[in-house]
Scaffold this motif. Sequence first.
Motif, PDB file in Angstrom:
ATOM      1  N   SER A   8      45.311  39.581  81.435  1.00 22.56           N
ATOM      2  CA  SER A   8      44.550  40.725  80.939  1.00 22.56           C
ATOM      3  C   SER A   8      45.129  42.033  81.477  1.00 22.56           C
ATOM      4  O   SER A   8      45.819  42.050  82.498  1.00 22.56           O
ATOM      5  N   GLY A   9      44.860  43.133  80.779  1.00 20.21           N
ATOM      6  CA  GLY A   9      45.415  44.429  81.179  1.00 20.21           C
ATOM      7  C   GLY A   9      46.887  44.515  80.804  1.00 20.21           C
ATOM      8  O   GLY A   9      47.359  43.783  79.928  1.00 20.21           O
ATOM      9  N   GLY A  10      47.639  45.370  81.468  1.00 20.10           N
ATOM     10  CA  GLY A  10      49.075  45.497  81.166  1.00 20.10           C
ATOM     11  C   GLY A  10      49.828  44.242  81.585  1.00 20.10           C
ATOM     12  O   GLY A  10      49.541  43.668  82.626  1.00 20.10           O
ATOM     13  N   TYR A  17      40.285  39.200  77.835  1.00 24.86           N
ATOM     14  CA  TYR A  17      38.837  39.129  77.574  1.00 24.86           C
ATOM     15  C   TYR A  17      38.532  39.289  76.077  1.00 24.86           C
ATOM     16  O   TYR A  17      37.535  38.742  75.591  1.00 24.86           O
ATOM     17  N   PRO A  56      37.770  47.262  76.202  1.00 25.96           N
ATOM     18  CA  PRO A  56      36.818  48.154  76.884  1.00 25.96           C
ATOM     19  C   PRO A  56      35.368  47.693  76.730  1.00 25.96           C
ATOM     20  O   PRO A  56      34.552  47.889  77.632  1.00 25.96           O
ATOM     21  N   PHE A 110      34.144  44.980  77.094  1.00 26.02           N
ATOM     22  CA  PHE A 110      33.781  43.880  77.999  1.00 26.02           C
ATOM     23  C   PHE A 110      32.868  44.353  79.143  1.00 26.02           C
ATOM     24  O   PHE A 110      32.287  43.551  79.865  1.00 26.02           O
ATOM     25  N   LYS A 111      32.738  45.667  79.295  1.00 25.46           N
ATOM     26  CA  LYS A 111      31.822  46.199  80.328  1.00 25.46           C
ATOM     27  C   LYS A 111      30.371  45.928  79.945  1.00 25.46           C
ATOM     28  O   LYS A 111      29.482  45.959  80.799  1.00 25.46           O
ATOM     29  N   GLN A 124      29.900  40.195  77.482  1.00 30.04           N
ATOM     30  CA  GLN A 124      30.240  39.180  78.500  1.00 30.04           C
ATOM     31  C   GLN A 124      29.526  37.867  78.178  1.00 30.04           C
ATOM     32  O   GLN A 124      30.093  36.783  78.345  1.00 30.04           O
ATOM     33  N   GLY A 127      45.602  39.653  86.336  1.00 33.63           N
ATOM     34  CA  GLY A 127      45.582  41.047  85.889  1.00 33.63           C
ATOM     35  C   GLY A 127      45.405  41.976  87.070  1.00 33.63           C
ATOM     36  O   GLY A 127      45.668  41.603  88.215  1.00 33.63           O
ATOM     37  N   GLY A 165      41.002  46.398  86.793  1.00 35.58           N
ATOM     38  CA  GLY A 165      40.026  46.305  85.708  1.00 35.58           C
ATOM     39  C   GLY A 165      39.684  44.860  85.397  1.00 35.58           C
ATOM     40  O   GLY A 165      38.513  44.491  85.231  1.00 35.58           O
ATOM     41  N   THR A 166      40.704  44.027  85.348  1.00 30.33           N
ATOM     42  CA  THR A 166      40.517  42.593  85.078  1.00 30.33           C
ATOM     43  C   THR A 166      39.594  41.979  86.128  1.00 30.33           C
ATOM     44  O   THR A 166      38.735  41.147  85.811  1.00 30.33           O
ATOM     45  N   ARG A 186      37.281  43.533  87.781  1.00 28.38           N
ATOM     46  CA  ARG A 186      35.901  44.012  87.548  1.00 28.38           C
ATOM     47  C   ARG A 186      35.223  43.103  86.536  1.00 28.38           C
ATOM     48  O   ARG A 186      34.050  42.731  86.688  1.00 28.38           O
ATOM     49  N   ASP A 212      31.947  40.600  87.154  1.00 25.06           N
ATOM     50  CA  ASP A 212      30.760  40.578  86.288  1.00 25.06           C
ATOM     51  C   ASP A 212      30.453  39.159  85.806  1.00 25.06           C
ATOM     52  O   ASP A 212      29.296  38.735  85.809  1.00 25.06           O
TER      53      ASP A 212
HETATM   54  P1  ADP Z   1      44.179  46.066  84.735  1.00 21.34           P
HETATM   55  O1  ADP Z   1      43.467  44.761  84.830  1.00 21.34           O
HETATM   56  O2  ADP Z   1      45.661  45.928  84.715  1.00 21.34           O
HETATM   57  O3  ADP Z   1      43.662  47.078  85.739  1.00 21.34           O
HETATM   58  P2  ADP Z   1      42.626  47.438  82.706  1.00 21.34           P
HETATM   59  O4  ADP Z   1      42.103  48.496  83.619  1.00 21.34           O
HETATM   60  O5  ADP Z   1      43.052  47.841  81.335  1.00 21.34           O
HETATM   61  O6  ADP Z   1      43.879  46.669  83.297  1.00 21.34           O
HETATM   62  O7  ADP Z   1      41.491  46.322  82.613  1.00 21.34           O
HETATM   63  C1  ADP Z   1      41.702  45.142  81.866  1.00 21.34           C
HETATM   64  C2  ADP Z   1      40.436  44.738  81.191  1.00 21.34           C
HETATM   65  O8  ADP Z   1      39.448  44.394  82.162  1.00 21.34           O
HETATM   66  C3  ADP Z   1      39.745  45.812  80.344  1.00 21.34           C
HETATM   67  O9  ADP Z   1      40.344  45.966  79.087  1.00 21.34           O
HETATM   68  C4  ADP Z   1      38.346  45.254  80.246  1.00 21.34           C
HETATM   69  O10 ADP Z   1      38.295  44.206  79.302  1.00 21.34           O
HETATM   70  C5  ADP Z   1      38.146  44.645  81.635  1.00 21.34           C
HETATM   71  N1  ADP Z   1      37.429  45.596  82.482  1.00 21.34           N
HETATM   72  C6  ADP Z   1      37.894  46.756  83.013  1.00 21.34           C
HETATM   73  N2  ADP Z   1      36.930  47.399  83.695  1.00 21.34           N
HETATM   74  C7  ADP Z   1      35.816  46.647  83.600  1.00 21.34           C
HETATM   75  C8  ADP Z   1      34.476  46.773  84.096  1.00 21.34           C
HETATM   76  N3  ADP Z   1      34.083  47.819  84.822  1.00 21.34           N
HETATM   77  N4  ADP Z   1      33.602  45.789  83.791  1.00 21.34           N
HETATM   78  C9  ADP Z   1      33.966  44.728  83.058  1.00 21.34           C
HETATM   79  N5  ADP Z   1      35.206  44.545  82.565  1.00 21.34           N
HETATM   80  C10 ADP Z   1      36.125  45.488  82.813  1.00 21.34           C
END
Ligand code: ADP
Length: 320
Positions: A9-11, A41, A74, A76-77, A82, A101, A104-105, A107, A111
């Motif tokens: 997930s993420g980059g 996600y 996004p 997924f918050k 979820q 990831g 963000g992943t 986080r 959850d």
């Molecule tokens: P990385 O994991 O590399 O930091 P991102 O910040 O793009 O990359 O986060 C990846 C993914 O994680 C997001 O696209 C989203 O699906 C999930 N995510 C990020 N922040 C949250 C959060 N606060 N709560 C739930 N899921 C989140």
Amino acid sequence: MDRIAVLTSGGDAPGMNACIRAVVRSALNNKMDIYGVERGYAGLVKGEIKRLNTRSVSDMIHKGGTFLSTARCPEFKDIEVQRQAVEALSAYGIEGLVVIGGDGTFRGAKDLSDNFGIRVMGIPGTIDNDLSYTDYTVGFDTAVNTVLWAINNLRDTFHSHDRVGLLEVMGRNCGDIAVYAGVAGGAEYVLVPEVPYNLDKIASSIKKSYLRGKTSNMIILAEGAGNRDEIAEYIAKKSGIEVKVTNFGHIQRGGSPNMADRVLAARFGYKAVELLKEKKESCAIGIRDNKVITVPFSEVQGTRDKFDTELYNIAHILGL
Ligand code: ADP
Ligand code: F6P
């Protein structure tokens, strides 16, 4: 635990495939069923889940990117989104999840764990190296080496033309790629978000260096430290010397993972499966002083405090 899944997930980051391979083969070694979730996600919410076997990860260890694909999701918050992911997992009878990831992943993983009691193990996979609890993330070392290749090439041409070059590298709000590549590439100046810089001083120092016969200078700019064109323009105006700008972009996210990232991926992937097998609490896996460690997700969140100021200073002392 009999049935687990893995997602990226993420980059993307070099070494993610090697990490998926490690998770898959470790799970199979423990007689677990292993599933792959496509597109992070986003795919989990849509139920894009497929069974993996040992052949699914054949000839993958050396490939950049992630064969499971990745995405940013996004929405997924939202706890209701979820819940859809949790329903997809239970439809397949999946009891544990490995997420690869960044911040963000993790986080999202927290959850899933806090809100629904899903056991989730987090593996740090990002080129940014922006997680405080771990010394290194999977993909960082390879990305820095790719940047180093770019610096070497730029040095050749800038040296030949007596030029000042500014190279922007990735890292989001973290200066690690810039600092490590700057030290290894012999850059004269490294600009990072963690340390304030003075462009007037840099311009004057470049001008002075020209007057004493040093006619080539390299500035490495971490993307989070400012606007590349504005910085180059300002230095050029103040010093009277043109500054050539290169944005290295997504080239630094791809490519075959190097030894360090493959070994890290193997150690993390193996550990994640061991933790799920032993039904341990959800956590993030990392490395500190060459030992694999685990940290609760609640301790991963928050501000980053591990910037290596000494290495940053070394870059500038040696780059004079
Ligand atoms: P990385 O994991 O590399 O930091 P991102 O910040 O793009 O990359 O986060 C990846 C993914 O994680 C997001 O696209 C989203 O699906 C999930 N995510 C990020 N922040 C949250 C959060 N606060 N709560 C739930 N899921 C989140
Ligand atoms: O997190 C990895 C990263 O490559 C950052 O260094 C960069 O800021 C961001 O992702 C770029 O994201 P995208 O691929 O969506 O442009």
